[in-house]
Design a protein around this motif. Structure first.
Motif, short mmCIF file in Angstrom:
data_model
loop_
_atom_site.label_atom_id
_atom_site.label_comp_id
_atom_site.label_asym_id
_atom_site.label_seq_id
_atom_site.Cartn_x
_atom_site.Cartn_y
_atom_site.Cartn_z
N ALA A 69 0.00 18.02 3.25
CA ALA A 69 -1.31 17.56 3.73
C ALA A 69 -1.53 16.15 3.22
CB ALA A 69 -2.44 18.47 3.26
N MET A 70 -2.22 15.34 4.01
CA MET A 70 -2.54 13.98 3.57
C MET A 70 -4.01 13.91 3.23
SD MET A 70 -1.55 10.34 5.28
CE MET A 70 -1.72 8.82 4.30
N LEU A 71 -4.30 13.38 2.05
CA LEU A 71 -5.68 13.21 1.60
C LEU A 71 -6.15 11.82 2.02
CD1 LEU A 71 -5.41 14.55 -2.06
CD2 LEU A 71 -5.83 15.83 0.02
N MET A 72 -7.31 11.77 2.67
CA MET A 72 -7.87 10.49 3.09
C MET A 72 -9.37 10.64 3.26
SD MET A 72 -6.47 10.43 7.02
CE MET A 72 -4.80 10.53 6.45
N TYR A 73 -10.04 9.51 3.32
CA TYR A 73 -11.47 9.56 3.52
C TYR A 73 -11.79 9.77 4.99
CZ TYR A 73 -12.39 8.64 -1.31
OH TYR A 73 -12.45 8.77 -2.68
N GLU A 74 -13.00 10.23 5.27
CA GLU A 74 -13.36 10.75 6.58
C GLU A 74 -13.07 9.78 7.72
OE1 GLU A 74 -17.27 12.79 8.76
OE2 GLU A 74 -17.41 11.97 6.74
N ASN A 75 -13.43 8.50 7.55
CA ASN A 75 -13.21 7.53 8.62
C ASN A 75 -11.73 7.38 8.93
OD1 ASN A 75 -15.93 7.07 8.91
ND2 ASN A 75 -15.95 5.24 7.62
N ASN A 76 -10.90 7.31 7.87
CA ASN A 76 -9.47 7.19 8.08
C ASN A 76 -8.89 8.43 8.73
OD1 ASN A 76 -9.48 4.66 6.98
ND2 ASN A 76 -8.81 5.32 4.96
N ALA A 77 -9.44 9.60 8.36
CA ALA A 77 -8.98 10.84 8.97
C ALA A 77 -9.25 10.85 10.47
CB ALA A 77 -9.66 12.04 8.30
N ARG A 78 -10.42 10.35 10.88
CA ARG A 78 -10.73 10.28 12.31
C ARG A 78 -9.79 9.32 13.02
NH1 ARG A 78 -16.37 10.50 10.82
NH2 ARG A 78 -16.45 8.23 10.87
N MET A 79 -9.47 8.19 12.38
CA MET A 79 -8.57 7.20 12.99
C MET A 79 -7.18 7.77 13.21
SD MET A 79 -9.80 3.86 10.81
CE MET A 79 -8.30 2.96 11.19
N ILE A 80 -6.65 8.45 12.19
CA ILE A 80 -5.28 8.96 12.33
C ILE A 80 -5.23 10.10 13.33
CG2 ILE A 80 -5.29 10.69 10.47
CD1 ILE A 80 -2.48 9.64 9.74
N ASN A 81 -6.29 10.91 13.41
CA ASN A 81 -6.32 11.98 14.39
C ASN A 81 -6.39 11.43 15.81
OD1 ASN A 81 -6.13 14.09 12.55
ND2 ASN A 81 -8.34 14.18 12.23
N THR A 82 -7.10 10.31 16.00
CA THR A 82 -7.13 9.66 17.31
C THR A 82 -5.75 9.15 17.68
OG1 THR A 82 -9.44 9.00 17.00
CG2 THR A 82 -8.16 7.77 18.63
N MET A 83 -5.06 8.55 16.71
CA MET A 83 -3.71 8.06 16.96
C MET A 83 -2.77 9.20 17.31
SD MET A 83 -0.51 7.95 15.34
CE MET A 83 -0.85 8.08 13.59
N LEU A 84 -2.87 10.33 16.59
CA LEU A 84 -2.00 11.46 16.85
C LEU A 84 -2.22 12.02 18.24
CD1 LEU A 84 -2.12 13.40 13.47
CD2 LEU A 84 -0.16 12.29 14.50
N ALA A 85 -3.48 12.08 18.68
CA ALA A 85 -3.78 12.61 20.00
C ALA A 85 -3.11 11.78 21.09
CB ALA A 85 -5.29 12.64 20.22
N ALA A 86 -2.98 10.47 20.85
CA ALA A 86 -2.36 9.59 21.84
C ALA A 86 -0.84 9.63 21.78
CB ALA A 86 -2.86 8.16 21.64
N VAL A 87 -0.30 9.73 20.57
CA VAL A 87 1.14 9.60 20.38
C VAL A 87 1.86 10.95 20.45
CG1 VAL A 87 2.92 8.94 18.72
CG2 VAL A 87 0.94 7.48 19.08
N GLY A 90 1.24 23.80 -1.84
CA GLY A 90 1.39 22.70 -0.90
C GLY A 90 1.56 21.36 -1.58
N ILE A 91 2.01 20.37 -0.79
CA ILE A 91 2.10 18.98 -1.25
C ILE A 91 0.90 18.23 -0.69
CG2 ILE A 91 3.45 16.86 -1.23
CD1 ILE A 91 5.92 18.54 -0.61
N ALA A 92 0.09 17.67 -1.56
CA ALA A 92 -1.06 16.86 -1.13
C ALA A 92 -0.73 15.41 -1.40
CB ALA A 92 -2.32 17.29 -1.88
N GLY A 93 -0.56 14.62 -0.34
CA GLY A 93 -0.14 13.23 -0.50
C GLY A 93 -1.28 12.26 -0.23
N MET A 94 -1.30 11.17 -0.97
CA MET A 94 -2.27 10.12 -0.74
C MET A 94 -1.65 8.78 -1.12
SD MET A 94 -4.92 11.13 -3.81
CE MET A 94 -6.23 10.14 -3.11
N LEU A 95 -2.27 7.70 -0.62
CA LEU A 95 -1.80 6.35 -0.92
C LEU A 95 -2.72 5.73 -1.95
CD1 LEU A 95 -1.01 5.14 2.72
CD2 LEU A 95 0.45 6.40 1.12
N GLY A 96 -2.14 5.04 -2.93
CA GLY A 96 -2.94 4.55 -4.05
C GLY A 96 -2.92 3.06 -4.27
#
Length: 318
Positions: free
Chosen positions: A149-167, A195-201
């Motif tokens: 799982a990737m940990l991110m803040y809400e706005n970034n989560a919405r952005m990546i989900n939008t990208m995934l829906a397109a790609v 699980g593995i919880a990943g985030m960028l620091g």
């Protein structure tokens, strides 16, 4: 390294839209699936050239970073190679998300650091950076039958989900949106389930001062700000922390690298100053590990903004 501060840096990367990311995806996705990776990679050259010539801010940031890490003045050829590596990982994200793993040659360095705890049912927090490809890391975990799982803040989560829906509409990318009610409980359960919880620091988060501190470390020859938030989260949850990166080595070659940064499982009721010290030491190890990865694979660090600009001001007092 200077002491922590809750004051935000003057340069706010979050206000800079990642045009290169979405622009490249939008252009490439139209033919990537139908034409295949080999043919589509030919498009990366005009895309890279356009980006290098049209985006002066990113070009200057790339030259600044490359001059530091290469220890010589970087030229346009270096910037071109840097941007081309980024564009390559953006393209490959499409195929990783579509589970076309046979297209790649992926090796692993020090994988037991993360695989051994998982075999014992212990969840792990991995902290990476804008180094190489997170999708390669995720794919590597799933190839071992591990949940990522990737940990991110809400706005970034919405952005990546939008990208995934397109790609890749059928992609199964698990995200946990921090800052939402119940996020910590969801994260704890995910880790308890092995699980593995990943985030960028490697980016400080404006507006998050109440949850973390900004610490200043020498990075490639100049002080730069880093947030201790990911490590405070790991300490609060009493988890093992592992550095991870999916380095791109050209062509179809990726290397997944791991290193243990800290083990907070033994924390109980230590005084705040003890926790602060352990968090600070873990963050410093993280910064040194990023620096080493940049020196070893200089064209893999994809922060195309002035990472050191905030350091031109005097670091805030404690």
């Amino acid at each position: 390294m200077t002491e922590p501060s809750k004051a935000g840096a003057k340069v706010d990367w979050s206000t800079e839209p990642e045009r290169s990311h979405m622009w490249a995806l939008t252009l490439i996705r139209l033919i990537a699936v139908g034409a295949g990776r080999t043919l589509t990679r030919l498009l990366l050259h005009p895309i890279t050239l356009y980006f290098v010539l049209a985006n002066g801010k990113a070009r200057r940031a790339s030259k600044d970073y490359l001059s530091r890490v290469l220890k010589r003045p970087a030229g346009l050829a270096d910037v071109y190679r840097h941007v081309h590596a980024f564009a390559s990982t953006v393209l490959d994200r499409i195929y990783f998300l579509r589970e076309r793993y046979e297209l790649f040659d992926v090796t692993t360095t020090n994988g037991e650091v993360v695989h051994r705890p998982l075999r014992e049912g212990e969840g792990v927090i991995t902290i990476g950076a804008h180094l190489g490809s997170f999708e390669a890391m995720r794919a590597g975990g799933e190839a071992h039958g591990e949940r990522v799982a990737m940990l991110m803040y809400e706005n970034n989560a919405r952005m990546i989900n939008t990208m995934l829906a397109a790609v890749a509409p059928k992609a199964k990318l698990h995200t946990i949106a921090l800052g939402q009610a119940g996020a910590m409980l969801a994260l704890r359960r995910f880790l308890d389930g092995g699980g593995i919880a990943g985030m960028l620091g490697d980016r400080t988060l404006p507006g998050a001062a109440g949850r973390s501190h900004t610490l200043w470390f020498d990075f490639l020859g100049k002080p730069a700000p880093f947030s201790d938030g990911p490590f405070r989260l790991a300490a609060m949850l009493k988890r093992r922390v592992v550095f991870s990166a999916g380095l791109y080595h050209g062509g179809r070659r990726y290397e997944l690298v791991f290193d243990e940064l800290a083990d907070f499982r033994g924390l109980s009721n230590e005084p705040r100053e003890v926790v602060d010290r352990l968090v600070r030491e873990a963050l410093e190890r993280y910064v040194r590990r990023i620096e080493a990865a940049c020196v070893e694979s200089p064209y893999n660090w994809f922060n195309f903004y002035d990472f050191w600009a905030a350091a031109d001001a005097t670091p805030p007092s404690p």
